[in-house]
Design an enzyme around this catalytic site. Structure first.
Site, PDB file in Angstrom:
ATOM      1  N   GLY A 190      30.491   4.346  11.756  1.00 24.64           N
ATOM      2  CA  GLY A 190      31.878   3.879  11.695  1.00 24.64           C
ATOM      3  C   GLY A 190      32.927   4.918  11.373  1.00 24.64           C
ATOM      4  O   GLY A 190      34.083   4.791  11.785  1.00 24.64           O
ATOM      5  N   GLU A 217      34.023   7.472   4.350  1.00 23.28           N
ATOM      6  CA  GLU A 217      33.546   6.163   4.811  1.00 23.28           C
ATOM      7  C   GLU A 217      34.659   5.448   5.562  1.00 23.28           C
ATOM      8  O   GLU A 217      35.844   5.700   5.316  1.00 23.28           O
ATOM      9  CB  GLU A 217      33.095   5.362   3.578  1.00 23.28           C
ATOM     10  CG  GLU A 217      32.628   3.955   3.823  1.00 23.28           C
ATOM     11  CD  GLU A 217      31.389   3.818   4.689  1.00 23.28           C
ATOM     12  OE1 GLU A 217      31.429   4.286   5.847  1.00 23.28           O
ATOM     13  OE2 GLU A 217      30.395   3.231   4.228  1.00 23.28           O
ATOM     14  N   ASP A 218      34.277   4.582   6.485  1.00 23.96           N
ATOM     15  CA  ASP A 218      35.300   3.828   7.220  1.00 23.96           C
ATOM     16  C   ASP A 218      35.891   2.709   6.375  1.00 23.96           C
ATOM     17  O   ASP A 218      37.089   2.538   6.303  1.00 23.96           O
ATOM     18  CB  ASP A 218      34.734   3.280   8.553  1.00 23.96           C
ATOM     19  CG  ASP A 218      33.423   2.516   8.390  1.00 23.96           C
ATOM     20  OD1 ASP A 218      32.933   2.377   7.245  1.00 23.96           O
ATOM     21  OD2 ASP A 218      32.890   2.055   9.406  1.00 23.96           O
ATOM     22  N   ASP A 277      33.718  -2.603   1.670  1.00 23.87           N
ATOM     23  CA  ASP A 277      33.842  -4.062   1.713  1.00 23.87           C
ATOM     24  C   ASP A 277      33.315  -4.613   0.397  1.00 23.87           C
ATOM     25  O   ASP A 277      34.052  -4.711  -0.576  1.00 23.87           O
ATOM     26  CB  ASP A 277      33.059  -4.543   2.949  1.00 23.87           C
ATOM     27  CG  ASP A 277      33.142  -6.033   3.182  1.00 23.87           C
ATOM     28  OD1 ASP A 277      33.904  -6.720   2.468  1.00 23.87           O
ATOM     29  OD2 ASP A 277      32.445  -6.539   4.074  1.00 23.87           O
ATOM     30  N   LYS A 302      38.614  -3.288   1.055  1.00 28.29           N
ATOM     31  CA  LYS A 302      38.894  -4.723   0.911  1.00 28.29           C
ATOM     32  C   LYS A 302      38.785  -5.042  -0.573  1.00 28.29           C
ATOM     33  O   LYS A 302      37.714  -5.435  -1.047  1.00 28.29           O
ATOM     34  CB  LYS A 302      37.881  -5.554   1.709  1.00 28.29           C
ATOM     35  CG  LYS A 302      38.037  -5.474   3.226  1.00 28.29           C
ATOM     36  CD  LYS A 302      36.991  -6.344   3.919  1.00 28.29           C
ATOM     37  CE  LYS A 302      37.150  -6.330   5.424  1.00 28.29           C
ATOM     38  NZ  LYS A 302      36.013  -6.996   6.117  1.00 28.29           N
ATOM     39  N   PHE A 351      37.606  -9.871   8.895  1.00 28.82           N
ATOM     40  CA  PHE A 351      36.812  -8.950   9.703  1.00 28.82           C
ATOM     41  C   PHE A 351      37.717  -8.168  10.648  1.00 28.82           C
ATOM     42  O   PHE A 351      38.562  -8.723  11.337  1.00 28.82           O
ATOM     43  CB  PHE A 351      35.749  -9.706  10.507  1.00 28.82           C
ATOM     44  CG  PHE A 351      34.764  -8.766  11.143  1.00 28.82           C
ATOM     45  CD1 PHE A 351      33.736  -8.216  10.402  1.00 28.82           C
ATOM     46  CD2 PHE A 351      34.896  -8.412  12.472  1.00 28.82           C
ATOM     47  CE1 PHE A 351      32.838  -7.331  10.983  1.00 28.82           C
ATOM     48  CE2 PHE A 351      34.002  -7.523  13.067  1.00 28.82           C
ATOM     49  CZ  PHE A 351      32.974  -6.981  12.316  1.00 28.82           C
ATOM     50  N   ASP A 393      33.117  -1.407  14.293  1.00 28.44           N
ATOM     51  CA  ASP A 393      32.585  -2.194  15.407  1.00 28.44           C
ATOM     52  C   ASP A 393      32.392  -3.657  15.076  1.00 28.44           C
ATOM     53  O   ASP A 393      32.287  -4.052  13.916  1.00 28.44           O
ATOM     54  CB  ASP A 393      31.230  -1.623  15.828  1.00 28.44           C
ATOM     55  CG  ASP A 393      30.139  -1.938  14.803  1.00 28.44           C
ATOM     56  OD1 ASP A 393      30.298  -1.569  13.626  1.00 28.44           O
ATOM     57  OD2 ASP A 393      29.146  -2.587  15.176  1.00 28.44           O
ATOM     58  N   ARG A 451      34.503   0.209  18.838  1.00 31.75           N
ATOM     59  CA  ARG A 451      34.709   1.441  18.063  1.00 31.75           C
ATOM     60  C   ARG A 451      35.766   2.346  18.687  1.00 31.75           C
ATOM     61  O   ARG A 451      36.423   3.131  18.013  1.00 31.75           O
ATOM     62  CB  ARG A 451      33.401   2.235  17.961  1.00 31.75           C
ATOM     63  CG  ARG A 451      32.302   1.558  17.165  1.00 31.75           C
ATOM     64  CD  ARG A 451      31.218   2.580  16.821  1.00 31.75           C
ATOM     65  NE  ARG A 451      29.976   1.952  16.399  1.00 31.75           N
ATOM     66  CZ  ARG A 451      29.709   1.558  15.158  1.00 31.75           C
ATOM     67  NH1 ARG A 451      30.617   1.708  14.214  1.00 31.75           N
ATOM     68  NH2 ARG A 451      28.554   1.013  14.857  1.00 31.75           N
TER      69      ARG A 451
HETATM   70  P1  IMP Z   1      29.752  -2.901   2.109  1.00 30.53           P
HETATM   71  O1  IMP Z   1      28.412  -2.351   1.749  1.00 30.53           O
HETATM   72  O2  IMP Z   1      29.803  -4.396   1.977  1.00 30.53           O
HETATM   73  O3  IMP Z   1      30.875  -2.247   1.357  1.00 30.53           O
HETATM   74  O4  IMP Z   1      29.950  -2.669   3.658  1.00 30.53           O
HETATM   75  C1  IMP Z   1      30.275  -1.430   4.148  1.00 30.53           C
HETATM   76  C2  IMP Z   1      29.956  -1.314   5.608  1.00 30.53           C
HETATM   77  O5  IMP Z   1      30.062  -2.568   6.282  1.00 30.53           O
HETATM   78  C3  IMP Z   1      30.954  -0.402   6.283  1.00 30.53           C
HETATM   79  O6  IMP Z   1      30.478   0.905   6.329  1.00 30.53           O
HETATM   80  C4  IMP Z   1      31.101  -1.001   7.657  1.00 30.53           C
HETATM   81  O7  IMP Z   1      30.203  -0.387   8.541  1.00 30.53           O
HETATM   82  C5  IMP Z   1      30.739  -2.443   7.496  1.00 30.53           C
HETATM   83  N1  IMP Z   1      31.927  -3.332   7.478  1.00 30.53           N
HETATM   84  C6  IMP Z   1      32.464  -3.942   6.388  1.00 30.53           C
HETATM   85  N2  IMP Z   1      33.518  -4.691   6.712  1.00 30.53           N
HETATM   86  C7  IMP Z   1      33.671  -4.558   8.048  1.00 30.53           C
HETATM   87  C8  IMP Z   1      34.634  -5.094   8.988  1.00 30.53           C
HETATM   88  O8  IMP Z   1      35.573  -5.844   8.669  1.00 30.53           O
HETATM   89  N3  IMP Z   1      34.457  -4.703  10.285  1.00 30.53           N
HETATM   90  C9  IMP Z   1      33.451  -3.881  10.699  1.00 30.53           C
HETATM   91  N4  IMP Z   1      32.546  -3.353   9.854  1.00 30.53           N
HETATM   92  C10 IMP Z   1      32.655  -3.697   8.537  1.00 30.53           C
HETATM   93 MG    MG Z   2      30.003   2.110   7.872  1.00 30.10          MG
END
Ligand code: IMP
Ligand code: MG
Length: 178
Positions: free
Chosen positions: A48, A102-103, A106, A134, A155, A162, A168
């Site tokens: 990402g 990081e992208d 979440d 977020k 989302f 993606d 992407r």
């Molecule tokens: P986390 O571990 O819940 O913080 O999730 C992180 C990963 O989930 C990121 O590196 C993204 O690849 C993916 N992700 C989280 N939210 C989104 C979204 O809204 N769209 C697309 N990918 C997401």
């Molecule tokens: Mg990611």
């Protein structure tokens, strides 16, 4: 484009290309000021973050190194939160200043696990840089040094992010329509 169709869902524009470019430049300059003379190692989390990293690092005008790693914790539209390893880090990070790119943060599970794994290798300084955060969904304590945008708990897709592997290449960031 105000709306796009990705796979089976409609998404509407939420952060434009210009807004992204401006903010990315600001964060890159802030980082450059903080990290001047240090030769940081940027650890870019694939897939990402590839677009963000490419834009950000071209605005970072000091010597630095870049490494691309892979972790896995996300499928479809729900986080599974099961990062087990960081693959592809070939450099020795002991004593280095490391900046994770990081992208999106979440739930924070991915980032918390990645920092845990990297910290075990004794970097001198470990920083976190995320294009998107977020804040309403973070479930772990994280010290995020650089963030471009805080977004609601919806989302999103585009600018590297993606939806089931698609979207992407969209140059802006789009939010799913209910
Ligand atoms: P986390 O571990 O819940 O913080 O999730 C992180 C990963 O989930 C990121 O590196 C993204 O690849 C993916 N992700 C989280 N939210 C989104 C979204 O809204 N769209 C697309 N990918 C997401
Ligand atoms: Mg990611």
């Amino acid at each position: 484009m105000d709306t796009v169709f990705v796979k089976d869902k409609t998404f509407s524009i939420s952060i434009t290309q210009d807004e992204i470019a401006e903010r990315v430049q600001t964060i890159a300059r802030e980082m450059a000021q903080d990290l001047e003379g240090i030769n940081p190692l940027f650890v870019v989390i694939l897939n990402g973050s590839f677009v963000f990293a490419a834009d950000l690092l071209r605005e970072f005008n000091h010597p630095c190194e870049v490494s691309f790693v892979r972790v896995s914790s996300y499928e479809g539209m729900q986080s599974t939160g099961t990062v087990t390893e960081v693959l592809g880090l070939t450099q020795d990070i002991k004593g280095r200043t490391v900046v994770i790119i990081e992208d999106i943060i979440d739930s924070g599970t991915t980032m918390s696990r990645v920092t845990e794994i990297l910290k075990a290798q004794s970097p001198a300084d470990l920083r976190i840089c995320s294009l998107l955060v977020k804040p309403d969904n973070i479930k772990v304590a994280l010290d995020i040094d650089y963030r471009c945008f805080e977004i609601p708990n919806d989302f999103i897709v585009g600018y590297g992010l993606d939806y089931d592997g698609l979207g992407r290449n969209l140059p802006a960031i789009y939010t799913v329509c209910e």
